[in-house]
Scaffold this active site. Structure first.
Site, PDB file in Angstrom:
ATOM      1  N   CYS A 297       0.878  -1.112  -0.093  1.00 17.20           N
ATOM      2  CA  CYS A 297       0.029  -0.182  -0.010  1.00 17.20           C
ATOM      3  C   CYS A 297       0.791   1.190   0.143  1.00 17.20           C
ATOM      4  CB  CYS A 297      -1.128   0.013   1.282  1.00 17.20           C
ATOM      5  SG  CYS A 297      -0.227   0.386   2.720  1.00 17.20           S
ATOM      6  N   GLU A 398      -5.874   2.182  -8.056  1.00 24.56           N
ATOM      7  CA  GLU A 398      -4.797   1.260  -7.539  1.00 24.56           C
ATOM      8  C   GLU A 398      -4.956  -0.008  -8.404  1.00 24.56           C
ATOM      9  OE1 GLU A 398      -5.318  -1.078  -3.940  1.00 24.56           O
ATOM     10  OE2 GLU A 398      -3.827  -0.081  -3.284  1.00 24.56           O
TER      11      GLU A 398
END
Ligand code: NAD
Length: 514
Positions: A297, A398
């Protein structure tokens, strides 16, 4: 305890693979093969184990065990409680290579990378060892004449952690020690994709002396998470994973009065100014974008290059990319392992297709890569796009894979406006040799974790960790002082003791502090 105690038995097919167990009430809870799903070794594509698919009955059993154990743990003297953390720290350190090897087996990342994930998790365990100091409350004498005030910090009761596939040790070690140090009983619902290291952690906590029922592990997916969110006796949840699931946990959990912190998806950008040390920056961009196959992340997956920087940086990145070795994470010399599942590999390929459709320049294409010795492994090569532009899906979303995009802008202002305008805000970095520009970036950027010439600015384990916007839901960061606040409740006690001569006349006036 066996699963028959929780779910009625049906015909049992022979188990041909190791079956992992839930951990409830201080013991493994065996499950029947038909209540399990496959665990893959992404390096070879083989199924290597079966993981339980838990749901409401298992969560109910875990809550019952946790509730029964909680009062004694809450009342355990702080020094005795802290001894468990010292012991766990020693055990985790002793078994760090075993934990890392299990991470590599299930996730695919390289052993060296997995090992650092373990030690970065241990940092938070070390913070929790100091719990007697961290849990000190406040004492305020003389808030009124003859009256003192004491602020108590008390545990919430039964709390839960829901964790992702990509850090099966580090993320639980960022949550559990803080929740446990505060005196709570915990239910961990880890990802089913990377269960090996979770199982070992549960055993190590047990060996460290954590009382039975204070940590319970239930594997499962949607059904188990719904059972946590809906259970009235679970008082707080820390979730780490995708924004879609995090939003569900946050909204449904808070609706039911739970405290919820959700730490979610990201699209991080590193800004590179023309005066940056470009050799160092190229190392940083390649390491951050492709380390752990981009399944972090805090990976920087956009390189926002200011002025003519991209023309000078791109060849340096290509030199490094050409030398990267993709292969099984346990093999020496390998820089990048496989993708964690075949489904996720396919989704990354679709994102690369999408980038091509959108008109970004595909400079390096990772799609055709096949590992010669492991053709069924879930491998991809690394992908580099240039001329990625705001508005493209590969800019906005993402990808969570080894796909890096260069974005070209004219000025610092354009760069920071892009970073501040993105829907995600987890980590960012600036690469420059100009201290003034770096200082300005730290002050102006609306992202909570910032690196200056540091590509993956994950704060040390005793500091807090959080995102903003679509990268986090909830008020408090995790870990550190904020984590302890999240997992505890303050109580204000106002105290007067009878003293000769202090008693005034009876009065119905609201108590004054003057
Ligand atoms: P995920 O959201 O798929 O899974 C997270 C947890 O939710 C797992 O325990 C999983 O079993 C459960 N889950 C999955 N689908 C569910 C559903 N439909 N309903 C209920 N529960 C469900 O995330 P992941 O793929 O395991 O992890 C990758 C994601 O996590 C990425 O988006 C990444 O950015 C994010 N992440 C964020 C941080 C952070 O600190 N912000 C850290 C690590 C990973």
């Amino acid at each position: 305890m066996t699963v028959e105690a929780i779910r009625p038995s049906v015909e049992t097919p022979p188990a041909i693979l190791p079956i992992l167990s839930h951990w409830i009430g201080g013991r493994p809870v065996e499950v029947l093969p038909e209540h399990t799903g496959p665990v893959y070794n992404p390096a070879t594509g083989e199924v290597i184990a079966r993981v339980p698919r838990g749901g409401a009955p298992e969560i109910e059993a875990a809550v019952a065990a946790a509730k029964a154990a909680f009062p004694a743990w809450r009342d355990t003297p702080l020094i005795a409680r802290s001894q468990v953390f010292f012991a766990f720290r020693e055990l985790a350190w002793k078994h760090r290579e075993e934990l890392a090897a299990l991470i590599t087996r299930d996730h695919g990342k390289t052993f060296a990378d997995a090992l650092v994930g373990v030690t970065r998790g241990i940092e938070t365990v070390e913070y929790a060892c100091g719990l007697p100091v961290h849990l000190a409350g406040m004492n305020t004498p003389n808030v009124a004449s003859g009256v003192d005030a004491v602020t108590l910090r008390q545990p919430l009761g039964v709390v839960a952690a829901i964790t992702p596939f990509n850090f099966p040790v580090m993320v639980p070690m960022w949550i559990l020690p803080i929740a446990l140090a505060a005196g709570n009983a915990v239910i961990l619902k880890p990802s089913s994709h990377t269960p090996g290291a979770t199982q070992l952690q549960a055993e190590l906590w047990h060996e460290a002396g954590l009382p039975t029922g204070i940590l319970n592990v239930v594997y499962g997916g949607r059904e188990a998470v719904a059972a946590i969110v809906e259970h009235p006796d679970i008082k707080a949840i820390q979730f780490v994973g995708s924004t879609a699931v995090g939003r569900y946990v946050y909204e449904e959990g808070t609706k039911r009065g739970k405290r919820v912190g959700a730490f979610t998806s990201a699209k991080n950008a590193m800004v590179v100014l023309p005066d940056a040390d470009l050799e160092m920056t190229a190392d940083a961009a390649v390491a951050s974008g492709y380390g752990s196959a981009g399944e972090r992340c805090m990976a920087q997956t956009l390189v926002i290059a200011v002025g003519d920087t991209a023309d000078r940086l791109r060849p340096l990145m290509l030199e490094r990319i050409a030398k990267l070795k993709v292969g099984p994470g346990m093999d020496p010399g390998v820089d990048m392992g496989p993708i964690y599942t075949q489904d996720h590999r396919q989704s990354i390929i679709k994102w690369i297709d999408r980038g091509v459709e959108e008109g970004a320049e595909l400079v390096v294409d990772g799609r055709p890569f096949v590992h010669p010795e492991h053709p069924d492994g879930f491998y991809l090569g690394v992908t580099l796009f240039d001329h990625v532009k705001p508005g493209m899906d590969i800019y906005n979303e993402e990808i969570f894979g080894p796909v890096l995009g260069i974005v070209r802008v004219g000025t610092y202002d354009e760069a920071i406006n892009l970073v501040n305008g993105h829907k995600y805000a987890n980590g960012t970095a600036i690469f420059t040799t100009d201290g003034g520009a770096a200082r300005r970036y730290q002050l102006e950027v609306e992202v909570p974790m910032v690196g200056v010439n540091v590509p993956i600015p994950v704060p040390a384990g005793y500091l807090s960790f959080s995102g903003a916007k679509e990268s986090a839901l909830g008020d408090l960061p995790m870990r550190g002082e904020d984590g302890l606040r999240f997992f505890s409740r303050q109580k204000e006690v106002t105290i007067r003791w009878p003293e000769p001569g202090r008693r005034g006349a009876l009065s119905l006036v609201f108590p004054s502090n003057s």
